[in-house]
Scaffold this active site. Structure first.
Site, PDB file in Angstrom:
ATOM      1  N   ASP A  55       0.862  -1.185   0.000  1.00  0.00           N
ATOM      2  CA  ASP A  55       0.000   0.000   0.000  1.00  0.00           C
ATOM      3  C   ASP A  55       0.898   1.235   0.000  1.00  0.00           C
ATOM      4  O   ASP A  55       1.385   1.667   1.042  1.00  0.00           O
ATOM      5  CB  ASP A  55      -0.923  -0.004   1.221  1.00  0.00           C
ATOM      6  CG  ASP A  55      -1.989   1.086   1.143  1.00  0.00           C
ATOM      7  OD1 ASP A  55      -1.758   2.080   0.424  1.00  0.00           O
ATOM      8  OD2 ASP A  55      -3.030   0.940   1.791  1.00  0.00           O
TER       9      ASP A  55
ATOM     10  N   HIS B  46       0.688   8.290   3.711  1.00  0.00           N
ATOM     11  CA  HIS B  46       1.151   7.629   4.923  1.00  0.00           C
ATOM     12  C   HIS B  46       2.657   7.771   5.177  1.00  0.00           C
ATOM     13  O   HIS B  46       3.164   7.219   6.149  1.00  0.00           O
ATOM     14  CB  HIS B  46       0.773   6.148   4.873  1.00  0.00           C
ATOM     15  CG  HIS B  46      -0.687   5.940   4.633  1.00  0.00           C
ATOM     16  ND1 HIS B  46      -1.649   6.306   5.544  1.00  0.00           N
ATOM     17  CD2 HIS B  46      -1.366   5.451   3.567  1.00  0.00           C
ATOM     18  CE1 HIS B  46      -2.847   6.024   5.056  1.00  0.00           C
ATOM     19  NE2 HIS B  46      -2.706   5.515   3.860  1.00  0.00           N
TER      20      HIS B  46
ATOM     21  N   ILE C 107      -0.484   9.819   8.293  1.00  0.00           N
ATOM     22  CA  ILE C 107      -1.335   9.007   9.163  1.00  0.00           C
ATOM     23  C   ILE C 107      -1.085   7.528   8.922  1.00  0.00           C
ATOM     24  O   ILE C 107      -0.559   7.114   7.889  1.00  0.00           O
ATOM     25  CB  ILE C 107      -2.829   9.333   8.947  1.00  0.00           C
ATOM     26  CG1 ILE C 107      -3.250   9.043   7.496  1.00  0.00           C
ATOM     27  CG2 ILE C 107      -3.116  10.771   9.335  1.00  0.00           C
ATOM     28  CD1 ILE C 107      -4.740   9.225   7.225  1.00  0.00           C
TER      29      ILE C 107
ATOM     30  N   GLY D 284      -5.332   2.945   7.209  1.00  0.00           N
ATOM     31  CA  GLY D 284      -6.530   2.393   7.834  1.00  0.00           C
ATOM     32  C   GLY D 284      -6.438   0.888   7.978  1.00  0.00           C
ATOM     33  O   GLY D 284      -6.858   0.321   8.991  1.00  0.00           O
TER      34      GLY D 284
END
Length: 284
Positions: free
Chosen positions: A188, A193, A208, A211
């Site tokens: 990913d 991120h 961040i 998820g």
């Protein structure tokens, strides 16, 4: 701008994943297993003699990458966040072999101008050698910058009801400051991120946590508290992402046991913010 018919027919690539024990160990480490080297229950998830895949690893198998970034999708990818995630495990994942993921867009909801859009997708992961279905993964992508394209306003998937009262079980699992950098190695590569400039453009103070990394941490908590770390007991896990996690924060999973499984949610301890809501777990 999103064109509904075009996006529904978008040919998301079918992906083959060659799985080795090293890939299984990397995934498990990237969601936080192994932080306590004396916890023998976690050892089979990081040590090759009897390596086991966590159920949540299914979300990175046959993964087509950040496909909404392709210009032909019409999606404003910088403003995309993960909305909801569902995983049905049909049988424990193998620690080696070739797996195939087939992904399709199953629905699009236009929430209106300034309110974003919901993109529903499904991926089925199979064993290439046998054709056996291993996992079904459903995802809701919240395209924050794409509402008002003239699409249908529903139907919207109904979330699992939130439980009442105090949780029966709570478990705190820490994340590491560099955990998003580790998790990216599972495939990913969304720069949100890792790149502070991209994160700032998206409205965040820092990169961040993925998820799906949060999903993995919560899966770890459910495996520990409900399944005694046995993947064969894991059946299904659904949740809604309520707020982002910043790497280095502690994720507290709150669990309410019920017939056939449990309800759950999760919060960041340091900010007392709910980051996962409407959680549903079912045993196999």
């Amino acid at each position: 701008m999103i064109v509904e018919e075009k996006l529904l027919a978008y040919p998301v690539p079918e992906i083959r994943t060659e799985v080795r024990w090293q890939d299984v160990a990397l995934y498990n480490l990237s969601i936080g297993l192994g932080q306590d080297p004396l916890d023998r229950r976690q050892l089979p998830f990081t040590y090759e003699p009897e390596i086991r895949a966590m159920p949540s690893m299914a979300v990175v198998l046959g993964y087509p990458g950040f496909w909404v970034k392709a210009p032909e999708t019409g999606v404003d990818w910088v403003k995309v966040v993960h909305g909801e995630q569902s995983l049905i495990l049909h049988k424990p994942l193998p620690a080696s072999g070739t797996l195939v993921g087939t992904t399709r867009v199953t629905g699009i909801v236009d929430r209106g101008a300034g309110k974003g859009a919901l993109i529903y997708s499904e991926r089925v992961v199979r064993d290439e050698a046998t054709g056996e279905k291993l996992a079904t993964i459903e995802q809701t992508t919240f395209a924050r910058g794409d509402g008002g394209f003239g699409g249908q306003p529903g139907p919207v998937k109904a979330p699992h009801p939130e439980p009442a009262g105090a949780p029966e079980v709570t478990l705190d699992l820490p994340t590491r400051p560099e955990q998003a950098a580790y998790y990216r190695l599972n495939g990913d590569h969304n720069p949100l991120h890792i790149d502070p400039d991209v994160a700032a453009k998206a409205g965040f103070k820092a990169p961040i946590l993925h998820g799906l990394c949060t999903f993995g941490v919560v899966c770890h908590a459910l495996m520990r508290e409900l399944c005694d770390y046995d993947p064969a007991k894991f059946g299904r896990m659904d949740l809604r992402f309520s707020s982002p996690v910043y790497p280095g924060e502690t994720i507290r999973t709150e669990i309410w046991r019920e017939a056939g499984g449990a309800s759950f949610r999760a919060r960041v301890v340091e900010r007392d913010v709910v980051v996962v809501s409407n959680g549903l777990f079912r045993f196999a």
